[in-house]
Design an enzyme around this catalytic site. Structure first.
Site, PDB file in Angstrom:
ATOM      1  N   MET A  16      58.739   1.267  53.208  1.00  0.00           N
ATOM      2  CA  MET A  16      60.773   0.955  54.032  1.00  0.00           C
ATOM      3  C   MET A  16      61.342   2.338  53.618  1.00  0.00           C
ATOM      4  SD  MET A  16      60.367  -0.934  55.193  1.00  0.00           S
ATOM      5  CE  MET A  16      61.506  -1.640  55.159  1.00  0.00           C
ATOM      6  N   ARG A  38      59.597   8.712  42.898  1.00  0.00           N
ATOM      7  CA  ARG A  38      59.591   8.472  41.856  1.00  0.00           C
ATOM      8  C   ARG A  38      60.143   9.409  40.584  1.00  0.00           C
ATOM      9  NH1 ARG A  38      56.115   4.471  39.426  1.00  0.00           N
ATOM     10  NH2 ARG A  38      55.967   3.568  41.018  1.00  0.00           N
ATOM     11  N   THR A  97      61.150  -7.168  46.073  1.00  0.00           N
ATOM     12  CA  THR A  97      60.456  -7.991  46.363  1.00  0.00           C
ATOM     13  C   THR A  97      60.007  -8.395  44.849  1.00  0.00           C
ATOM     14  OG1 THR A  97      58.961  -7.968  47.549  1.00  0.00           O
ATOM     15  CG2 THR A  97      60.903  -9.526  47.871  1.00  0.00           C
ATOM     16  N   ALA A 119      68.223  -8.859  49.386  1.00  0.00           N
ATOM     17  CA  ALA A 119      67.927 -10.352  50.036  1.00  0.00           C
ATOM     18  C   ALA A 119      66.188  -9.552  50.527  1.00  0.00           C
ATOM     19  CB  ALA A 119      67.900  -9.908  51.916  1.00  0.00           C
ATOM     20  N   HIS A 152      50.201 -11.434  54.768  1.00  0.00           N
ATOM     21  CA  HIS A 152      50.376  -9.988  54.487  1.00  0.00           C
ATOM     22  C   HIS A 152      49.405  -8.580  54.751  1.00  0.00           C
ATOM     23  CE1 HIS A 152      55.108 -11.661  53.586  1.00  0.00           C
ATOM     24  NE2 HIS A 152      55.238 -10.381  53.956  1.00  0.00           N
ATOM     25  N   LYS A 156      50.161  -5.337  49.935  1.00  0.00           N
ATOM     26  CA  LYS A 156      51.356  -6.312  48.873  1.00  0.00           C
ATOM     27  C   LYS A 156      50.743  -6.520  47.554  1.00  0.00           C
ATOM     28  CE  LYS A 156      54.707  -9.257  50.245  1.00  0.00           C
ATOM     29  NZ  LYS A 156      55.887  -8.539  49.819  1.00  0.00           N
ATOM     30  N   GLY A 162      58.247 -13.007  48.890  1.00  0.00           N
ATOM     31  CA  GLY A 162      59.398 -13.017  48.104  1.00  0.00           C
ATOM     32  C   GLY A 162      60.326 -13.965  49.827  1.00  0.00           C
TER      33      GLY A 162
HETATM   34  P1  NAD Z   1      56.084   1.287  49.115  1.00  0.00           P
HETATM   35  O1  NAD Z   1      54.827   0.658  47.194  1.00  0.00           O
HETATM   36  O2  NAD Z   1      55.455   1.807  50.040  1.00  0.00           O
HETATM   37  O3  NAD Z   1      56.757   1.861  48.383  1.00  0.00           O
HETATM   38  C1  NAD Z   1      58.151   2.248  46.734  1.00  0.00           C
HETATM   39  C2  NAD Z   1      58.380   3.631  46.867  1.00  0.00           C
HETATM   40  O4  NAD Z   1      58.991   2.718  45.696  1.00  0.00           O
HETATM   41  C3  NAD Z   1      57.077   4.009  46.418  1.00  0.00           C
HETATM   42  O5  NAD Z   1      57.463   4.657  46.978  1.00  0.00           O
HETATM   43  C4  NAD Z   1      57.173   4.335  44.496  1.00  0.00           C
HETATM   44  O6  NAD Z   1      57.102   5.631  44.491  1.00  0.00           O
HETATM   45  C5  NAD Z   1      58.592   4.106  44.727  1.00  0.00           C
HETATM   46  N1  NAD Z   1      59.521   3.788  43.177  1.00  0.00           N
HETATM   47  C6  NAD Z   1      59.290   2.871  42.468  1.00  0.00           C
HETATM   48  N2  NAD Z   1      59.517   3.240  40.958  1.00  0.00           N
HETATM   49  C7  NAD Z   1      60.480   4.600  41.526  1.00  0.00           C
HETATM   50  C8  NAD Z   1      61.433   5.042  40.611  1.00  0.00           C
HETATM   51  N3  NAD Z   1      62.110   4.677  39.816  1.00  0.00           N
HETATM   52  N4  NAD Z   1      62.187   5.934  41.224  1.00  0.00           N
HETATM   53  C9  NAD Z   1      62.261   5.598  42.740  1.00  0.00           C
HETATM   54  N5  NAD Z   1      61.757   5.538  43.263  1.00  0.00           N
HETATM   55  C10 NAD Z   1      60.513   4.369  42.997  1.00  0.00           C
HETATM   56  O7  NAD Z   1      56.380  -0.073  49.183  1.00  0.00           O
HETATM   57  P2  NAD Z   1      57.024  -0.630  50.365  1.00  0.00           P
HETATM   58  O8  NAD Z   1      55.548  -1.464  51.165  1.00  0.00           O
HETATM   59  O9  NAD Z   1      57.963   0.529  51.009  1.00  0.00           O
HETATM   60  O10 NAD Z   1      57.766  -1.471  50.076  1.00  0.00           O
HETATM   61  C11 NAD Z   1      58.836  -1.886  48.820  1.00  0.00           C
HETATM   62  C12 NAD Z   1      59.314  -3.079  48.451  1.00  0.00           C
HETATM   63  O11 NAD Z   1      60.193  -3.815  49.151  1.00  0.00           O
HETATM   64  C13 NAD Z   1      58.352  -4.217  47.699  1.00  0.00           C
HETATM   65  O12 NAD Z   1      58.737  -5.150  47.006  1.00  0.00           O
HETATM   66  C14 NAD Z   1      58.042  -5.069  49.368  1.00  0.00           C
HETATM   67  O13 NAD Z   1      57.974  -6.403  48.872  1.00  0.00           O
HETATM   68  C15 NAD Z   1      59.657  -4.862  49.660  1.00  0.00           C
HETATM   69  N6  NAD Z   1      59.636  -4.970  50.761  1.00  0.00           N
HETATM   70  C16 NAD Z   1      60.811  -5.433  51.149  1.00  0.00           C
HETATM   71  C17 NAD Z   1      61.200  -6.219  52.749  1.00  0.00           C
HETATM   72  C18 NAD Z   1      62.946  -7.147  52.671  1.00  0.00           C
HETATM   73  O14 NAD Z   1      63.033  -7.206  54.295  1.00  0.00           O
HETATM   74  N7  NAD Z   1      63.606  -7.488  52.028  1.00  0.00           N
HETATM   75  C19 NAD Z   1      60.148  -5.743  53.816  1.00  0.00           C
HETATM   76  C20 NAD Z   1      59.327  -4.865  53.674  1.00  0.00           C
HETATM   77  C21 NAD Z   1      59.490  -4.682  51.811  1.00  0.00           C
END
Ligand code: NAD
Length: 265
Positions: A16, A38, A97, A119, A152, A156, A162
């Site tokens: 994202m 991270r 989520t 959201a 999904h 995931k 969520g």
């Molecule tokens: P992802 O695993 O590709 O990315 C998550 C990132 O967060 C990773 O790069 C990880 O290193 C980083 N991270 C972890 N701890 C951290 C910290 N302390 N500081 C900074 N970065 C940190 O996952 P994704 O597909 O990008 O999804 C991320 C989240 O968003 C998930 O919870 C997913 O379910 C959610 N999501 C929500 C929606 C929405 O519309 N609300 C849509 C897609 C995904």
């Protein structure tokens, strides 16, 4: 707000994060100031995205630099960022989520010091679907069983999604019940017929499915299927960026996509 706003992205190296960086470069009036990754990540100090944004693990400075923080990371990181946003009174938008009820409550607590919008799904379509579910369940009345099926991609981590829970809460609200009291996850261990009250959740994980949700309202002799299919992760990023524009300069409080899409201002 008419002036350009600057956002900090938490989780910038994730799927994202990449979508946010790609989409922000196509939008006017909004730019990214810091990309938070991270702690200890090898990419700290480099630049990423089409606009060449600075990568940092210094959350405090990144949040202080921003008009709005956008978080798509993981539950612990989301809460740490929310605490930081509250300290600097910076509006906070999160799509992370997999938060427990206690973690959602903690996030809500931060909204007394900063504007917080969380959201489960930032797509316009899912937020319209949520309204349709509430309307449909109310209108259908008794005699319709509610089952929610979601699919999904294989990576995931949380289940059900969520978004499935968001839709389930809308259905529960329409029936004036608490989702926790009526949710049934899968049918393993459940013998016998389903009860009238339950709201069932079924989960599929595989391949690269971006996100699909169907709410079934099934009665004797007929059924309604309300479905949303996401085919491009960009919809979530564009929704979150739209929310960030709406949140800039907002007073502390707990906001939702409903406020952004259907609110007055
Ligand atoms: P992802 O695993 O590709 O990315 C998550 C990132 O967060 C990773 O790069 C990880 O290193 C980083 N991270 C972890 N701890 C951290 C910290 N302390 N500081 C900074 N970065 C940190 O996952 P994704 O597909 O990008 O999804 C991320 C989240 O968003 C998930 O919870 C997913 O379910 C959610 N999501 C929500 C929606 C929405 O519309 N609300 C849509 C897609 C995904």
């Amino acid at each position: 707000m008419d002036r350009e706003i600057f956002v900090t992205i938490i989780g910038a190296e994730g799927r994202m994060g990449a979508e946010l960086l790609a989409n922000v470069s196509l939008m006017e009036g909004i730019s990214v100031t810091d990309a938070v990754v991270r702690p200890g990540s090898e990419s700290v100090g480099s630049v990423i995205g089409p606009e060449g944004v600075r990568v940092t693990d210094d959350m405090d400075t990144a949040v202080e630099n921003a008009d709005v923080v956008i978080d798509f990371s993981a539950p612990e990181a989301c809460l740490a960022a929310a605490e930081c946003a509250a300290r600097f009174e910076t509006p906070f938008v999160s799509g992370t989520t997999g938060l427990s009820e206690a973690q959602i409550a903690e996030l809500k607590g931060r909204s007394s010091d900063a504007a917080v919008l969380w959201a489960a799904n930032f797509s316009v379509g899912v937020n319209v679907l949520e309204q349709l579910v509430e309307l449909g369940v109310k209108a259908a009345g008794e005699g319709f069983d509610i089952e929610i099926c979601e699919a999904h991609h294989r990576r995931k981590v949380d289940a059900p999604s969520g978004t499935a829970l968001f839709l389930g809460r809308a259905a529960a609200r329409a029936r004036d019940v608490d989702l926790d009291d009526v949710a049934v996850h899968g049918r393993e261990g459940h013998t016998g017929a389903r009860s009238d009250e339950e709201i069932g959740f079924q989960v599929i994980r595989g391949g690269s499915i971006v996100g699909e949700h169907t709410v079934y309202l099934a009665a004797e002799g007929e059924r309604i299927e309300l479905t949303h299919r996401a085919t491009d992760r960009g919809i979530f990023a564009r929704g979150a960026l739209r929310a960030a524009q709406w949140m800039a300069g907002r007073h502390p409080g707990w906001y939702s996509m409903k406020d952004v899409l259907f609110g007055d201002s």
